[in-house]
Structure formats: structure tokens, C-alpha cells
Design an enzyme around this catalytic site. Structure first.
Site, PDB file in Angstrom:
ATOM      1  N   LYS A   1      59.112  50.814  20.090  1.00 19.02           N
ATOM      2  CA  LYS A   1      58.871  51.897  19.132  1.00 19.02           C
ATOM      3  C   LYS A   1      57.374  52.179  19.017  1.00 19.02           C
ATOM      4  CE  LYS A   1      60.240  53.159  14.367  1.00 19.02           C
ATOM      5  NZ  LYS A   1      60.939  52.655  13.168  1.00 19.02           N
TER       6      LYS A   1
ATOM      7  N   SER B   1      64.345  55.382  11.367  1.00 16.77           N
ATOM      8  CA  SER B   1      63.284  56.024  12.128  1.00 16.77           C
ATOM      9  C   SER B   1      63.194  55.569  13.584  1.00 16.77           C
ATOM     10  CB  SER B   1      61.941  55.756  11.445  1.00 16.77           C
ATOM     11  OG  SER B   1      61.659  54.356  11.384  1.00 16.77           O
TER      12      SER B   1
ATOM     13  N   SER C   1      65.912  51.522   9.175  1.00 15.51           N
ATOM     14  CA  SER C   1      65.421  52.267  10.337  1.00 15.51           C
ATOM     15  C   SER C   1      65.828  51.681  11.679  1.00 15.51           C
ATOM     16  CB  SER C   1      63.894  52.381  10.280  1.00 15.51           C
ATOM     17  OG  SER C   1      63.509  53.299   9.285  1.00 15.51           O
TER      18      SER C   1
END
Length: 479
Positions: A82, A157, A181
Site C-alpha cells: 500500500k 482504504s 481499511s
């Protein structure tokens, strides 16, 4: 099926075994995944990608193996990371335009641990801007698509990591989790993810990660199977995996109140079916009354976010971009929902201390006591009350809503409702696929265990996954 499809469909465990047996090389595997990345570029799953660097790392892994040199447990396995986790050689932009020039000098410990075991950095994954939302509708790098359900959101996210793994761009990935997330996009994309323990002794280091709420943030592994999560978890923690237990004798608590209230029909149906299959396999499902524990934990999780969010961003900017004005930075955030979140945050963080020192520790003790009293291995509930919403429902605005049982509910609150509980308590939580709805929508079942029981939870998850997989009449076609 494209030529890269068969290799891309393999689990990390299968690839690892094939590399060790010499069935194909890390370079061949890397080339297949890079072809996959090119074929699925419209997903916007990756924010940063350098194919030559991937192939160079793959060739290095092949040379080491051929020379008989010691190689790590992840040698030759590509991983997507990420874009809010520091990896030298790539910016750490956290999906934000201003941070696209932010080049870290050192790696985050979670990535350093994987690299130390021979993992290959495939690329940095797209995400919801600053990790502050559940849709991954990013105006800087583009909206992340859902490879399982086109036209619906991937979740956030960590949406780019989830989408990349689900689409076969990589077998493994790292995301982060503050309020769900990791788990929300895993649920929507039909993969598995672990939020590790954060209370007391953290299972994973939080250093080198762009903060959202430092007290709640954690990195976590994502993969297409729980067994593959075990690979990443072992490399990060340097702990040997626990053996999956037999289903007979396992006990799962089912907290109907709050977690099972007001679910969309496909979520309710599939998660209830999953529990039924677990019971048929010999796992006891015990009705559990958490009282007001869940609602109170979620309340304090939200308040902790409001108390620390602005302060943590200010501290990060002072370290990485000294001289940048906080108000100017917030004003330049392109996602309307994220900008509104920061503008609504109080300037003072005085309320944080009693939450961390009094309220959450008290709730953790109650939670642990309930598990002990009922002799439970974990509790089970739907990860998200809704299936993946349509992209049209996720405009990236603070007033985005979703219809739930005839009422309009704020989209962000609906997506994180169930996942906030484990985040508040700092308990390990694992999401794995419960199945697919008649429309083909992926639904996730979440298991939360005692603080520090990450390894045992992963072992339990492998047992649950095997039971649920044995009931699936067909596996979705991987193309």
C-alpha cells in the site's frame, strides 16, 4: 484464458513450492504477473510500478537459488505494498498529490521484514487518499476498480492491494487498517486479510507508515487464502505458525445484537449459511450477548479518531515536509470526503488520554472476560453490513449515503460499522470469504479473537476456510 492466467491463479504457497521444485523460475513468474498488470491496468490497482526492477529482483532470486545460496521464506514471491508504507525506491504518497515527491530513506519495518525473506516489491498499491475512507475512489491516481464485481467499489482504504490480489496481479500484499481499511476491501474483493493485535504489545511495527490515527493504525497482510496470510505473518513476526485445529470442539461466539442488525439481504443470507456449514462440521456457534460493549467500543473508536487525526498529520508533515503549512496541506486534499474529515477535526487532542487510559482498557477487559466465560475461540460476524456498493453511490463526497432497510445511512459509517469494534479493542481480526451472492458479490465473514492470539486466529481461520470452501459448488473462473 490469457497465457499469464494459470500462473496468476496460483496461491503464494503453490508458487513457493513450484519455485523450490524448479517447475518455473521467479523471472517467468514475474513476467506473467507483469503481463497481468498490463492487461488489467484499467483497475487502477497500482499507483507505482517499475517492471525492470521487478524482473531484476526475480533474476537475483533465481541466481541465488541456482547457486545453492540460502534464500528466505518468500524468495521470488512478488508483493504489492500500500502506498502509505515506506519502501525505498518508490514515493510514499498515501494517494495524495502533495506527497507524490515524498521519497523515504529507509523501509518501514513491516516491509523490511518481508524483503529480508526475499520478497519482491511488485509495486505500490493505490488507495483512498490518506487512508481516510472506505471506497478507494482516488481523484489523484484514479478510482480503484473491483475485479470481482465491475461497476462496484473495491472498498478502502486498502482497495488497490485487495483489487491487485483478487485480479491476480500479485499473490500477496500489505495494507493498513484504522477502522476497517484492510477488512472492508478484502470482503468486497473476495480475499482474506488480517488486522493484527494493536493493544498492549503490537504485533506489527507502525513505523514508516503515513498515519491516519496513530493509536489505531496498523499494517496487515492480504492474500487469496488464509494459508498465504500465514506466510506474510510469519515473515513479519518471526514466529512459527500454529497448526490448524480440527473443527470438532471449536467454539465461536455469535453476537447477534449490533453486528447482525440491519444487514443487507445477501450479507445476512450468506453469513448465516456460513455459520450453518461450520456447525455441520462440528464447530459450536454460541449465541452471545455483548450488551452495550460493541456500541460503546465503536463510540470511543470514533472519538479517538477525532482526537488524534489532526495532531498525527501535523507531526508527520513536520517530519517529512518541514515548513509545509497544515491548513494549506488540508486545503489541497483532492478528495472532498477526506478534506471534510480533517476540517471537522478538533484542534485539541486533550480528549485522547482518558480514552486510551480508561475507557478502552475497561472495554478490553470486558471483552476478554466474555470470551473466557463462554470458552470461545473467537467471535464471528459479517465483516461489512452491506455488499459492495455501486460506484455511483461513492462519489467521494461527505454526504454520500446508502439505503439500508429503507433508511439513508452515511456511506462511511455503514462500511465501517462492524469493523470498528476490533479496531477499538486492538484485538486481532481476520476476514475471509463467506461466499458469493446470486449477483456474484463477494461477502466476507470476520472472526475476532483475544488480544495477542494472532497466530491461533490464523490457524482457526484456515480451519474455517477449509470448511466453507468444501461447500462451494464451484470456484469463480479466474481469467
Amino acid at each position: 484464458m490469457p497465457e499469464h492466467g494459470p500462473l496468476a491463479a496460483l496461491t503464494a504457497q503453490a508458487v513457493r513450492a513450484a519455485l523450490q521444485a524448479g517447475q518455473f523460475s521467479a523471472q517467468v513468474y514475474g513476467e506473467a504477473l507483469l503481463a497481468r498488470c498490463a492487461a488489467f491496468g484499467t483497475l487502477n490497482a497500482l499507483a507505482w510500478l517499475e517492471p525492470e526492477a521487478v524482473l531484476r529482483q526475480a533474476r537475483d532470486a533465481d541466481r541465488a537459488r541456482a547457486a545453492g545460496e540460502p534464500v528466505g521464506s518468500l524468495a521470488g514471491l512478488p508483493v504489492v505494498v500500500k502506498d502509505n508504507i515506506d519502501t525505498p525506491g518508490f514515493p510514499t504518497s498515501a494517494g495524495n498529490a502533495w506527497l507524490r515527491s515524498c521519497l523515504p530513506d529507509t523501509a518501514a519495518p513491516v516491509w523490511q521484514a518481508l524483503a529480508g525473506q526475499g520478497a519482491i516489491l511488485l509495486g505500490k498499491a493505490n488507495m483512498h487518499e490518506l487512508a481516510a475512507g472506505g471506497t478507494s475512489n482516488n481523484p489523484v491516481f484514479g478510482r480503484v476498480g473491483n475485479p470481482v464485481s465491475p461497476g462496484r467499489i473495491a472498498g478502502g482504504s486498502s482497495g488497490g492491494t485487495a483489487a491487485a490480489i483478487a485480479a491476480g496481479l500479485a499473490p500477496l500484499g500489505l495494507g493498513t487498517d484504522t477502522s476497517g481499511s484492510l477488512r472492508t476491501p478484502a470482503s468486497f474483493c473476495g480475499i482474506a486479510a488480517l488486522r493484527p493485535t494493536t493493544a498492549g504489545e503490537r504485533a506489527y511495527s507502525a513505523q514508516g507508515i503515513v498515519p491516519l490515527v496513530a493509536a489505531l493504525d496498523t499494517a496487515g497482510p492480504m492474500a487469496r487464502s488464509v494459508a498465504d496470510l500465514v506466510l506474510l505473518h510469519g515473515a513479519i513476526t518471526a514466529r512459527s505458525p500454529s497448526m490448524p485445529p480440527a473443527p470438532e470442539g471449536l467454539r465461536l461466539g455469535v453476537p447477534r445484537s449490533y453486528f447482525w442488525d440491519r444487514l443487507q439481504a445477501p450479507v445476512d443470507q450468506l453469513c448465516r449459511m456460513a455459520l450453518g456449514r461450520l456447525q455441520d462440521a462440528g464447530i459450536a456457534c454460541i449465541e452471545l450477548d455483548l450488551g452495550e460493549l460493541a456500541e460503546e467500543a465503536v463510540h470511543w473508536q470514533i472519538e479517538l479518531g477525532r482526537a488524534g487525526r489532526l495532531r498525527d498529520l501535523r507531526a508527520f508533515l513536520a517530519q517529512r515536509l518541514p515548513g509545509v503549512d497544515l491548513r494549506e496541506f488540508i486545503g489541497a486534499i483532492r478528495s472532498e470526503d477526506v478534506r471534510a474529515l480533517y476540517l471537522d477535526s478538533p484542534a485539541s487532542a486533550q480528549a485522547e488520554a482518558p480514552i486510551l487510559r480508561e475507557h478502552l482498557p475497561r472495554l478490553r477487559r470486558r471483552y476478554q472476560h466474555l470470551l473466557d466465560t463462554h470458552c470461545l475461540d473467537a467471535i464471528a460476524y459479517p465483516c461489512v453490513p452491506v455488499a459492495a456498493p455501486l460506484e455511483a453511490q461513492a462519489r467521494g463526497r461527505p454526504d454520500d449515503v446508502i439505503e439500508l432497510h429503507g433508511q439513508s445511512v452515511a456511506l462511511g459509517l455503514a462500511l465501517a460499522r462492524n469493523a470498528r469494534f476490533a479496531a477499538a479493542l486492538g484485538a486481532p481480526a481476520l476476514v475471509l470469504p463467506a461466499g458469493r451472492s446470486e449477483e456474484g458479490l463477494a461477502i466476507g465473514l470476520e472472526l475476532a479473537a483475544r488480544l495477542g492470539d494472532d497466530g491461533r486466529l490464523l490457524a482457526l481461520g484456515q480451519t474455517v476456510e477449509a470448511v466453507l470452501a468444501s461447500h462451494r459448488q464451484k470456484t469463480p473462473k479466474f481469467e
